[in-house]
Design a protein around this motif. Structure first.
Motif, short mmCIF file in Angstrom:
data_model
loop_
_atom_site.label_atom_id
_atom_site.label_comp_id
_atom_site.label_asym_id
_atom_site.label_seq_id
_atom_site.Cartn_x
_atom_site.Cartn_y
_atom_site.Cartn_z
N ILE A 160 -2.73 -8.26 -10.75
CA ILE A 160 -2.57 -8.28 -9.24
C ILE A 160 -1.41 -7.20 -9.30
O ILE A 160 -1.77 -6.41 -8.31
N ARG A 161 -0.72 -7.31 -9.79
CA ARG A 161 0.09 -6.05 -10.04
C ARG A 161 -0.54 -4.27 -10.10
O ARG A 161 -0.95 -3.41 -9.32
N LYS A 214 -0.90 -1.60 -7.21
CA LYS A 214 -0.88 -0.10 -7.22
C LYS A 214 -2.59 0.55 -7.01
O LYS A 214 -2.40 1.81 -6.59
N LEU A 215 -3.09 -0.46 -6.51
CA LEU A 215 -4.79 0.71 -6.02
C LEU A 215 -4.25 0.69 -5.09
O LEU A 215 -4.85 1.38 -3.81
N ALA A 216 -3.51 -0.38 -4.25
CA ALA A 216 -3.25 -0.49 -2.40
C ALA A 216 -2.46 0.60 -2.46
O ALA A 216 -2.49 1.53 -1.58
N LYS A 217 -1.26 0.91 -3.24
CA LYS A 217 0.13 1.77 -3.16
C LYS A 217 -1.00 2.75 -2.77
O LYS A 217 -0.75 3.97 -1.85
N ALA A 218 -1.85 3.14 -4.15
CA ALA A 218 -2.69 4.53 -4.41
C ALA A 218 -2.95 5.38 -2.96
O ALA A 218 -3.21 6.23 -2.46
N GLU A 219 -3.66 4.40 -2.05
CA GLU A 219 -4.61 4.81 -1.58
C GLU A 219 -3.99 4.58 -0.32
O GLU A 219 -4.02 5.50 0.93
N ASP A 220 -3.07 4.05 0.00
CA ASP A 220 -1.90 4.37 1.27
C ASP A 220 -0.95 4.89 1.13
O ASP A 220 -1.18 6.09 2.64
N LEU A 273 7.47 -5.07 -3.43
CA LEU A 273 8.32 -4.18 -3.95
C LEU A 273 8.74 -3.37 -5.18
O LEU A 273 9.75 -2.27 -4.99
N ASP A 274 8.55 -4.44 -6.47
CA ASP A 274 9.09 -3.72 -7.67
C ASP A 274 8.03 -2.17 -7.51
O ASP A 274 8.69 -1.85 -8.30
N ILE A 275 6.72 -2.63 -7.18
CA ILE A 275 6.45 -1.19 -7.59
C ILE A 275 6.19 0.03 -6.43
O ILE A 275 6.83 0.60 -7.12
N TYR A 276 7.20 -0.95 -5.82
CA TYR A 276 7.50 0.75 -4.79
C TYR A 276 9.05 1.18 -4.77
O TYR A 276 9.25 2.02 -4.30
#
Length: 145
Positions: free
Chosen positions: A26-27, A31-37, A86-89
């Motif tokens: 899930i993490r 991370k993939l969603a964050k990289a795309e965004d 939030l922790d990933i950001y």
């Protein structure tokens, strides 16, 4: 997957909870969603700037608070994903749920709030809403059956 989802097992239903899920894949998805965004990794060209104009325009370390509010009647699903996102950001944001995941709420109901650095809030906002909207949409549609 929303909590307490029924899984057929030998003709019976087995209930699952968020605590039973392996957060590692899930993490990776987050991370993939964050990289795309933030970077547009699925584009065939490079972006000139990372992130969005609003987030980049913030100066300093302002702190803020954001409420997550239902815009229509729905079954809530995905609230336990908010803190890992939030922790990933950035580790300085905290999510406080005001509703229980899996419950039905009316439009205008506050699901919870996030406190932390404004840049982190704005950066993570789109990913949080994408996950919550998708999972709650599936849960709400499933409820009709």
């Amino acid at each position: 997957m929303r909590p307490n989802t029924a899984i057929m097992k030998n003709g019976f239903c087995e209930q699952l909870s968020w605590k039973e899920l392996n957060l590692s894949p899930i993490r990776q998805l987050i991370k993939l969603a964050k990289a795309e965004d933030m970077r547009g990794i699925a584009l065939n060209r490079k972006l000139n700037k990372f992130g969005d104009v609003t987030t980049r325009s913030l100066v300093g370390m302002q702190r803020g608070q954001a409420a997550i509010v239902a815009r229509e009647p729905m079954v809530i699903s995905g609230l336990p994903l908010i803190q890992p996102i939030l922790d990933i950001y950035g580790k300085d944001c905290r999510f406080k749920a005001l509703q229980k995941d899996g419950s039905f709420v009316q439009a205008g109901t506050s699901l919870g709030y996030i406190k932390g650095p404004s840049k982190t809030l704005l950066s993570a906002e789109r990913i949080i809403l994408n996950f919550i909207q998708r999972l709650s949409g599936i849960a709400s549609h499933t409820k009709t059956y």
